[in-house]
Design an enzyme around this catalytic site. Structure first.
Site, mmCIF file in Angstrom:
data_model
loop_
_atom_site.group_PDB
_atom_site.id
_atom_site.type_symbol
_atom_site.label_atom_id
_atom_site.label_comp_id
_atom_site.label_asym_id
_atom_site.label_seq_id
_atom_site.Cartn_x
_atom_site.Cartn_y
_atom_site.Cartn_z
ATOM 1 N N HIS A 1 0.832 -1.206 0.000
ATOM 2 C CA HIS A 1 0.000 0.000 0.000
ATOM 3 C C HIS A 1 0.867 1.256 0.000
ATOM 4 O O HIS A 1 2.031 1.231 0.397
ATOM 5 C CB HIS A 1 -0.941 0.024 1.210
ATOM 6 N N ASP B 1 0.390 4.917 1.799
ATOM 7 C CA ASP B 1 -0.458 5.374 2.901
ATOM 8 C C ASP B 1 -1.577 6.300 2.421
ATOM 9 O O ASP B 1 -1.335 7.290 1.731
ATOM 10 C CB ASP B 1 0.395 6.085 3.965
HETATM 11 C C1 SIN Z 1 5.464 -0.707 9.388
HETATM 12 O O1 SIN Z 1 4.945 -0.731 10.519
HETATM 13 O O2 SIN Z 1 6.499 -1.318 9.142
HETATM 14 C C2 SIN Z 1 4.822 0.042 8.275
HETATM 15 C C3 SIN Z 1 3.719 0.908 8.735
HETATM 16 C C4 SIN Z 1 2.816 1.323 7.608
HETATM 17 O O3 SIN Z 1 2.341 0.471 6.863
HETATM 18 O O4 SIN Z 1 2.578 2.513 7.439
#
Ligand code: SIN
Length: 285
Positions: free
Chosen positions: A113, A115
């Site tokens: 994804h 964000d």
């Molecule tokens: C993560 O916690 O490594 C990524 C966090 C996210 O998907 O924004």
């Protein structure tokens, strides 16, 4: 803006300190040593980091001892505050959010994804800091979506160029598990989704990147369901090619900054029943 720093070369930050920049994978990622983020960064250092982000997309700064306020201050050097739509009901102030995954709140970011691409105006830069780590696992994988786009045939690139895609929160099952159904239903009404070009053009580098992600891209506008699904499935599979990836293995003290526009990420959920906690601040330019 482009960085003039190449592999293994030393650069100098605004305060005259030497910065060692070491690329970490073929297409993206660099480790930068010589920064003390607790002391803050001046404009010249910020500009150097933006240049490194333009070149390397993901910048890893190890050995930092910063708290939430300092992480927020760091993020705000790169853009204005971005409050996640799910937090907007309860907060009007930017803050460092904490992603806490444990047995009671299992991880949910193990999907490719970008964000909040379902927002009309999604975040531009992300920052993450390791607060509590499992004994092993819990890596974050980033993909360079310039490289993904450039690896497509010129014919496919031309076909994608004029298209627009619709992004939504989707089923939001993960959000429901963390936030509860009422908040998610309310946010879904306020943020029904957004349309973005399938091929993005980065304003800083002018380069084209693939701008659809499995997490939030629902359909391609103007195609039949069958056409849209087939095309999106091909593109979603394409970005999973490890040739375009950098996999970050976290250590305490790590801070990672990335350009949200030309990357996607996947938080590997392989550490249950252990706990993982990350501080995250994102900003919008
Ligand atoms: C993560 O916690 O490594 C990524 C966090 C996210 O998907 O924004």
């Amino acid at each position: 803006m482009t960085s003039t720093v190449s592999e293994g070369e030393a650069a100098v930050d605004g305060g005259g300190r030497a910065l060692a920049v070491t690329p970490t994978a073929g297409h993206l990622g660099a480790t930068v040593e010589g920064l003390d983020l607790a002391a803050g960064i001046d404009d010249a250092t910020r500009d150097r980091l933006v240049g490194m982000l333009d070149e390397h997309l993901v910048v890893h700064i190890p050995g930092q001892a910063i708290d939430d306020d300092q992480q927020l201050a760091l993020a705000l050097r790169f853009g204005g505050p971005y409050i996640h739509p799910l937090a907007r009901g309860s907060s009007t102030e930017a803050r460092c959010e904490h992603i806490v995954d444990d047995v009671d709140h299992p991880p949910y970011q193990d999907e490719w994804h970008t964000d909040v691409s379902w927002d009309e105006a999604p975040p531009t830069y992300g920052t993450l800091r390791a607060v509590d780590l499992p004994p092993r696992g819990g890596d974050t994988i980033f993909v360079n979506t310039y490289a993904a786009f450039e690896a497509l045939s010129p014919t496919m690139q031309g076909l994608l160029e004029p298209l627009t895609a619709r992004h939504t929160m989707g089923a939001g099952k993960a959000f429901v598990s963390k936030m509860g159904p009422e908040i998610v239903a309310k946010v879904r009404e306020q943020f029904p989704g957004a349309e973005h070009p399938v091929v993005g053009v980065h304003p800083g580098t002018g380069r084209r990147f693939l701008n659809v992600n499995r997490g939030f891209t629902e359909s391609i506008v103007g195609l039949t369901d069958a056409e849209s699904t087939a095309l999106l499935e091909m593109l979603f599979a394409h970005v999973t090619n490890p040739n375009f990836h950098y996999r970050h293995q976290w250590s305490l003290g790590d801070v990672v900054i990335w350009d949200e526009r030309c990357t996607q990420h996947f938080a590997v959920a392989d550490y249950m029943p252990h706990r993982r906690e990350m501080g995250r601040c994102v900003v919008r330019v």
